[in-house]
Design an enzyme around this catalytic site. Structure first.
Site, PDB file in Angstrom:
ATOM      1  N   ARG A   1       0.970  11.520  -3.561  1.00  0.00           N
ATOM      2  CA  ARG A   1      -0.369  12.098  -3.632  1.00  0.00           C
ATOM      3  C   ARG A   1      -0.383  13.617  -3.483  1.00  0.00           C
ATOM      4  O   ARG A   1      -1.025  14.320  -4.241  1.00  0.00           O
ATOM      5  CB  ARG A   1      -1.225  11.547  -2.506  1.00  0.00           C
ATOM      6  CG  ARG A   1      -1.780  10.191  -2.756  1.00  0.00           C
ATOM      7  CD  ARG A   1      -2.659   9.831  -1.580  1.00  0.00           C
ATOM      8  NE  ARG A   1      -3.051   8.429  -1.663  1.00  0.00           N
ATOM      9  CZ  ARG A   1      -3.879   7.865  -0.808  1.00  0.00           C
ATOM     10  NH1 ARG A   1      -4.387   8.548   0.196  1.00  0.00           N
ATOM     11  NH2 ARG A   1      -4.210   6.598  -0.935  1.00  0.00           N
TER      12      ARG A   1
ATOM     13  N   GLU B   1      -5.423   4.697  -6.989  1.00  0.00           N
ATOM     14  CA  GLU B   1      -4.083   4.828  -7.543  1.00  0.00           C
ATOM     15  C   GLU B   1      -3.800   3.770  -8.591  1.00  0.00           C
ATOM     16  O   GLU B   1      -2.979   3.971  -9.481  1.00  0.00           O
ATOM     17  CB  GLU B   1      -3.054   4.692  -6.407  1.00  0.00           C
ATOM     18  CG  GLU B   1      -2.735   6.008  -5.765  1.00  0.00           C
ATOM     19  CD  GLU B   1      -2.178   5.865  -4.349  1.00  0.00           C
ATOM     20  OE1 GLU B   1      -2.268   6.855  -3.619  1.00  0.00           O
ATOM     21  OE2 GLU B   1      -1.672   4.785  -3.982  1.00  0.00           O
TER      22      GLU B   1
ATOM     23  N   LEU C   1     -13.976   8.032  -5.740  1.00  0.00           N
ATOM     24  CA  LEU C   1     -12.531   8.010  -5.761  1.00  0.00           C
ATOM     25  C   LEU C   1     -12.027   7.036  -6.826  1.00  0.00           C
ATOM     26  O   LEU C   1     -12.504   5.912  -6.917  1.00  0.00           O
ATOM     27  CB  LEU C   1     -12.093   7.571  -4.365  1.00  0.00           C
ATOM     28  CG  LEU C   1     -10.647   7.661  -4.000  1.00  0.00           C
ATOM     29  CD1 LEU C   1     -10.587   8.037  -2.534  1.00  0.00           C
ATOM     30  CD2 LEU C   1     -10.002   6.335  -4.208  1.00  0.00           C
TER      31      LEU C   1
ATOM     32  N   GLN D   1      -6.483  15.601   4.538  1.00  0.00           N
ATOM     33  CA  GLN D   1      -5.829  14.894   3.446  1.00  0.00           C
ATOM     34  C   GLN D   1      -6.658  14.937   2.170  1.00  0.00           C
ATOM     35  O   GLN D   1      -7.857  14.664   2.199  1.00  0.00           O
ATOM     36  CB  GLN D   1      -5.605  13.438   3.848  1.00  0.00           C
ATOM     37  CG  GLN D   1      -4.827  12.637   2.839  1.00  0.00           C
ATOM     38  CD  GLN D   1      -4.500  11.257   3.371  1.00  0.00           C
ATOM     39  OE1 GLN D   1      -5.385  10.468   3.675  1.00  0.00           O
ATOM     40  NE2 GLN D   1      -3.218  10.974   3.516  1.00  0.00           N
TER      41      GLN D   1
ATOM     42  N   HIS E   1      -7.096  13.511  -1.793  1.00  0.00           N
ATOM     43  CA  HIS E   1      -6.743  12.446  -2.724  1.00  0.00           C
ATOM     44  C   HIS E   1      -6.716  13.081  -4.103  1.00  0.00           C
ATOM     45  O   HIS E   1      -7.619  13.832  -4.449  1.00  0.00           O
ATOM     46  CB  HIS E   1      -7.796  11.331  -2.658  1.00  0.00           C
ATOM     47  CG  HIS E   1      -7.366  10.090  -3.377  1.00  0.00           C
ATOM     48  ND1 HIS E   1      -7.349  10.003  -4.740  1.00  0.00           N
ATOM     49  CD2 HIS E   1      -6.907   8.903  -2.918  1.00  0.00           C
ATOM     50  CE1 HIS E   1      -6.900   8.797  -5.089  1.00  0.00           C
ATOM     51  NE2 HIS E   1      -6.629   8.115  -4.001  1.00  0.00           N
TER      52      HIS E   1
ATOM     53  N   ARG F   1      -2.024  11.086   7.069  1.00  0.00           N
ATOM     54  CA  ARG F   1      -2.355   9.689   7.348  1.00  0.00           C
ATOM     55  C   ARG F   1      -1.819   8.781   6.255  1.00  0.00           C
ATOM     56  O   ARG F   1      -1.872   9.127   5.074  1.00  0.00           O
ATOM     57  CB  ARG F   1      -3.869   9.543   7.413  1.00  0.00           C
ATOM     58  CG  ARG F   1      -4.377   8.150   7.603  1.00  0.00           C
ATOM     59  CD  ARG F   1      -5.872   8.091   7.353  1.00  0.00           C
ATOM     60  NE  ARG F   1      -6.185   8.343   5.963  1.00  0.00           N
ATOM     61  CZ  ARG F   1      -6.610   7.399   5.103  1.00  0.00           C
ATOM     62  NH1 ARG F   1      -6.790   6.181   5.509  1.00  0.00           N
ATOM     63  NH2 ARG F   1      -6.876   7.716   3.851  1.00  0.00           N
TER      64      ARG F   1
ATOM     65  N   PHE G   1       0.847  -1.179   0.000  1.00  0.00           N
ATOM     66  CA  PHE G   1       0.000   0.000   0.000  1.00  0.00           C
ATOM     67  C   PHE G   1       0.889   1.236   0.000  1.00  0.00           C
ATOM     68  O   PHE G   1       1.973   1.205   0.596  1.00  0.00           O
ATOM     69  CB  PHE G   1      -0.863  -0.008   1.264  1.00  0.00           C
ATOM     70  CG  PHE G   1      -2.237   0.518   1.054  1.00  0.00           C
ATOM     71  CD1 PHE G   1      -3.299  -0.341   0.862  1.00  0.00           C
ATOM     72  CD2 PHE G   1      -2.479   1.885   1.037  1.00  0.00           C
ATOM     73  CE1 PHE G   1      -4.578   0.141   0.671  1.00  0.00           C
ATOM     74  CE2 PHE G   1      -3.747   2.375   0.839  1.00  0.00           C
ATOM     75  CZ  PHE G   1      -4.808   1.510   0.657  1.00  0.00           C
TER      76      PHE G   1
ATOM     77  N   HIS H   1     -10.352  13.888   1.449  1.00  0.00           N
ATOM     78  CA  HIS H   1     -10.518  12.464   1.712  1.00  0.00           C
ATOM     79  C   HIS H   1     -10.610  12.144   3.206  1.00  0.00           C
ATOM     80  O   HIS H   1     -11.418  11.308   3.620  1.00  0.00           O
ATOM     81  CB  HIS H   1      -9.330  11.740   1.094  1.00  0.00           C
ATOM     82  CG  HIS H   1      -9.477  10.249   1.033  1.00  0.00           C
ATOM     83  ND1 HIS H   1     -10.661   9.634   0.676  1.00  0.00           N
ATOM     84  CD2 HIS H   1      -8.592   9.248   1.274  1.00  0.00           C
ATOM     85  CE1 HIS H   1     -10.484   8.320   0.719  1.00  0.00           C
ATOM     86  NE2 HIS H   1      -9.259   8.059   1.080  1.00  0.00           N
TER      87      HIS H   1
END
Lengths: 138, 246, 595
Positions: C285, C245, C242, C230, C232, C388, C116, C353
């Site tokens: 990001r 990625e 969303l 945060q 995205h 995060r 991840f 996000h």
């Protein structure tokens, strides 16, 4: 207190659900469902008809001939034709359900629905062939 | 394509009326707007009193189920343009009591869900330190489909049996019972069998098949029920020939 | 009769349900109420896609998980909290396995983990691309077996009852009947999630209005690190859906209105035909989001009815590859946006996000206000620091949901009396809601005020901030606040009055928005997700600390600082490349990467 939702002490008046008596005309699938339910009546008729045949045969040749003559009358012919169509319908829809109800596995893999369905039709064809052989071969 | 479309929206305000009525609103109809966007436009710009539920707008929270032209739909996944030139009738989910406008009371389902014990039942639990219960991808496939239910209630709205007999436990609850029955980690099938094999359980279902057709997550509750019928029938036969668990 | 419980949980998502189970298991005699404005299975946990982190690999360790989390959080995480978090993460995830969560498995039946973004080892547990959905339903269904858990489904909490320096319950509206009622308790746990709806472009569901943060703040508990939000980089503008990625790691291009792969202008490498790890579309990001803002300034974005966007182009990948590698992306686009990435460009832009900040709690979820606890996105422990890491938040709601549950259970087991005066407070609140919101004829549309607030936040407190933009936001928010006093509520009905709820949510969001702006104004540095163009560097000397925003008696906000707890990992440079997604795994067939 029991688990789950708390019942408010008072509720606003809710609109109860209602089902119209003609709900089954609203949609093709509902109509087909009602037809399938109805087909049971014709299955019952075929059972009764078979019992009548057995009784006629057991009572001798004259009785059997009388049964055949009665069976050849238009109303009975029509009834049997309709019954036959309903039985086909019943069978086909029953078979359609089979692959979803029967989950069979060979080793780790699930037998595909098509195979289960084909198996049912093969069984049907075999049974019909035996009956044909009994009738025509004799 | 018309750039606006009419929505005929069912209204029911318990303090004001005894029956549902319809209000008509005209909303924009761009290609990417869903029925829910139309309702949001009504609420934000035309009539703030319209009441409905929604949350994620991506088909996973299960809040926004309604009847769209007589079909149960997730309104976040139902494009306005597909109904052009309209009008589109938007009504609360069928077979449920209506609380207000497009909001139905799903308390009945919530109570029934508990009765099928939708959790892992085990006689004995091994300690966490012993690691996970092994479950192969194939074993997971046995129940995975039934675990996809988002409780959106479209299947209950589509099921005439539930409409006619409110005691019927219903498609989603039975599918969720099967989700646990078929889980290799679970040992609760016998407990669930008592509830499922009642008249209001699986035998209430007459296989209309509509639940599966309307399910937005391909859970196939009808399949789950027919499958369980077969299991239950085999169990009954076994119990007859081999009483007392031979 | 006023309903009374030992513990009241506000919110029935992942954290709330985990807490409920923890309480039921800690002390079965305690009566637990889950009070939620939606049915628990509708909670926003349901939307999480990617996964939940917990170190179990033979090559992995909790220390490495801790380091990734702390460096990713730009050294603003409390390291004692992170250590507790990474230690308890695997057992919490395993507990979920016991409860039936369909975690993806290896061929031999063991739990599978995947890589991840930002995590250097494979440690993300996942349930296909619907991890949050499966976790939430598993927790919800498991919670049904505890007789001591009573649910108040579709009850909207409007106020915390505080007397004698401790929280003693809540006031809530039963939405179905419209009844307003006090529910008393010795402990209250806030588990209401985030506040994404303060911003116009967000992946958050419509219910995410920061209710718990507003409740705590008004009751006197401080909010922590509220300036850290945060983004995205690739969300659909109108729906906030969303696009993971994975779409980029499979080779998707980000292009501006001229069809130009603009990332090459922002020191993110040179465009190649095939995706190259940590360059261009696979850059970190925050850098991608920032590049969008620069393009916007240059006038090279595409204007749509929903605001400016750039395009994500997947067309060159072809139908076969899209269906094989990122079917979920295609499904989302087709089902909810009516476009097909095989032949259409996908309009994307940075979308809000996650809220790193929240109600200030200690490592057990306890706030400074006795009897009040918080867990999940609503809380700030803090393990997320200034940024995060993907897949830490689902684990966070398990670990700290359980911790808060246990602590609240302990507190509730003490013999504390409920003061009579809180019932008086409840009557006042009843009057306030009836008067302010049912019998008032205002003229300001809720939607207009909401949009003005959202626009203000996006323009002044979004990806880039400056002192001047934030000052402007203070004024604009104040003016919205004033207009709110004259809000129009056409709906006079008690039964399921959603307009009244919208007004209360707006009020909550306005309160939280103010704390975000005030905290951002005060932090004169750039760290993690907080980027001040007038202070572009991290400043550990002045700002290696948590901002705590308190509400003064006159309603104004006061920002103070609290030192960061540092145990074993002294602050170092945050290397951007490390936050880039790992590319290797994205090649695995059928693996849809994390969001």
């Amino acid at each position: 207190m029991s688990p789950g939702q708390v019942q408010p002490e008072y509720r606003q008046r809710v609109l109860p659900p209602r089902v119209s008596t003609l709900w089954w005309l609203g949609k093709g699938t509902y109509f087909a469902f009602i037809l399938r339910e109805l087909s049971c009546v014709f299955v019952a008729w075929f059972v009764a008809y078979l019992l009548l045949l057995v009784r006629a045969v057991s009572q001798g040749d004259a009785s059997y001939q009388e049964f055949l003559a009665w069976s050849a009358t238009t109303p009975i012919l029509l009834l049997n034709l309709v019954s036959f169509l309903f039985l086909i319908f019943h069978t086909v829809t029953f078979f359609d359900a089979a692959p979803r109800a029967m989950v069979m596995k060979v080793g780790r893999n699930r037998v595909p629905g098509r195979v289960v369905l084909a198996g049912h039709y093969a069984g049907w064809a075999a049974a019909s062939a035996i009956v044909c052989w009994l009738l025509l071969g004799a | 394509m018309a750039d606006r479309i009419k929505l005929q929206v069912a209204r029911y305000r318990p303090e004001r009326e005894a029956e549902a009525t319809f209000d008509e609103y005209e909303v924009p109809c761009p290609k990417d707007w869903v029925v829910l966007d139309g309702l949001n436009h009504v609420k934000d710009r035309i009539d703030g009193t319209l009441a409905y539920r929604w949350s994620c707008r991506m088909g996973v929270c299960g809040s926004c189920g309604m009847m769209v032209n007589g079909e149960p739909k997730l309104t976040c996944a139902t494009f306005l343009a597909d109904y052009a030139p309209g009008p589109i009738r938007v009504e609360p989910l069928r077979n449920f009591p209506v609380v207000r406008d497009l909001i139905v009371d799903i308390g009945d389902f919530m109570r029934k869900l508990v009765t099928v014990r939708p959790w892992i039942v085990r006689e004995e639990e091994k300690p966490l330190s012993a690691g996970e219960y092994l479950q192969t991808p194939e074993q997971m496939d046995d129940y995975k489909q039934y675990s996809m239910c988002i409780n959106c209630m479209l299947c209950y709205a589509a099921c005439p049996v539930y409409g006619l007999d409110p005691l019927f436990i219903g498609p989603a609850a039975i599918a969720l019972a099967q989700r646990y029955n078929l889980d290799s980690r679970d040992e609760g099938a016998a407990e669930r069998h008592r509830v499922l094999s009642e008249h209001e359980g699986i035998w209430g279902c007459t296989f209309v098949g509509e639940c599966t057709r309307v399910c937005p997550k391909h859970v196939d509750p009808a399949g789950a029920i027919q499958r369980y019928k077969l299991t239950a029938a085999v169990e009954t036969v076994k119990a007859f020939f081999m009483p007392r668990g031979a | 009769m006023t309903p009374s419980h030992d513990v009241v949980l506000v919110g029935g998502g992942g954290a709330g349900l985990r807490a409920a189970i923890a309480i039921a298991e800690t002390n079965p005699r305690l009566s637990i109420a889950v009070v939620s404005k939606v049915y628990p299975m509708r909670s926003h946990t349901v939307s999480a896609e990617g996964g939940s982190a917990g170190a179990i690999g033979a090559d992995d360790s909790t220390d490495e998980h801790a380091y990734d989390t702390i460096s990713g959080g730009d050294w603003l995480c409390d390291q004692d909290a992170v250590e507790a978090f990474v230690t308890e993460a695997p057992e919490e995830l395993l507990r979920l396995e016991r409860w039936g969560c369909p975690w993806n498995r290896e061929a031999d039946g063991r739990i599978a983990v995947r890589p991840f973004g930002g995590m250097k080892k494979k440690r993300t547990w996942f349930a296909a691309d619907k991890t949050g959905f499966h976790m939430l339903h598993t927790l919800f269904q498991t919670s049904l077996k505890y007789a001591s858990v009573v649910r108040y489904d579709e009850w909207f909490v409007t106020r915390l009852l505080v007397d004698d320096g401790r929280v003693q319950g809540v006031v809530a509206i039963d939405l179905q009947s419209g009844k307003i009622e006090a529910i008393t308790a010795r402990s209250v746990i806030l588990c209401t999630g985030g506040c994404g709806k303060i911003f116009p472009f967000t992946t958050n569901a419509s219910i995410k209005s920061g209710d718990g943060m507003a409740l705590a703040y008004r009751a006197g508990a401080p909010l922590k690190d509220m300036e850290f939000l945060q983004y995205h980089p690739t969300g659909l503008p109108f729906t906030g859906i969303l696009i993971t990625e994975a779409a980029r790691s499979e080779g998707g291009y980000l292009i501006n209105k001229d069809g130009y792969r603009y990332l090459q202008d922002y020191a993110l490498g040179t465009p190649q035909k095939e995706p190259v790890l940590r360059t261009m579309e696979l850059g970190p990001r925050d850098r991608l989001s920032q590049a969008f803002m620069k393009e916007l300034e240059k006038g090279r974005t595409i204007e749509t009815p929903y605001g400016h966007v750039v395009h994500l182009d997947l067309r060159h990948l072809g139908e076969k590859k899209i269906d094989a590698k990122i079917p979920f992306v295609r499904e989302l686009c087709r089902k909810y946006q009516n476009l097909d990435p095989v032949k259409d460009l996908i309009p994307v832009r940075p979308v809000l996000h996650y809220m790193m900040g929240g109600v200030h709690t200690d490592i057990d979820g306890a706030t400074p206000l006795a009897g009040l606890y918080a867990a999940g996105e609503v809380a700030c422990v803090s393990i997320n620091g200034a940024n995060r890491l993907g897949s830490n938040s689902l684990t966070e709601l398990l670990v700290f949901g359980a911790r808060a549950g246990k602590a609240a259970a302990e507190h509730a087991s003490r013999n504390l009396e409920i003061s009579q005066s809180v019932l008086g407070q409840a009557r006042d609140e009843h009057r306030r809601i009836e008067q302010e919101l049912l019998n008032k004829k205002g003229s300001e549309r809720i939607a207009d005020l909401r949009e003005e607030m959202q626009k203000t936040m996006e323009e002044s407190a979004g990806i880039y901030r400056t002192g001047a933009s934030l000052m402007k936001a203070v004024d604009r928010l104040r003016s919205v606040q004033e207009r709110y006093a004259n809000v129009a509520i056409e709906d006079r009905s008690k039964a399921f009055n959603t307009e009244r709820v919208s007004a209360l949510e707006l009020s909550n969001m306005l309160g939280v928005a103010e704390t975000i702006v005030m905290s951002a104004l005060r932090r004169e540095e750039s760290r993690g997700a907080h980027q001040r163009t007038d202070f572009p560097k991290r400043d550990d000397k002045r700002f290696l600390g948590h901002s705590l925003v308190h509400r003064n008696p006159d309603g104004s906000a006061r920002v103070e600082y609290l030192p960061v707890t540092i145990t074993r990992w002294p602050p170092a440079e945050r290397i951007y490349g490390e936050a880039a997604p790992h590319g290797g795994s994205n090649k695995a067939p059928g693996s849809s990467l994390p969001s």
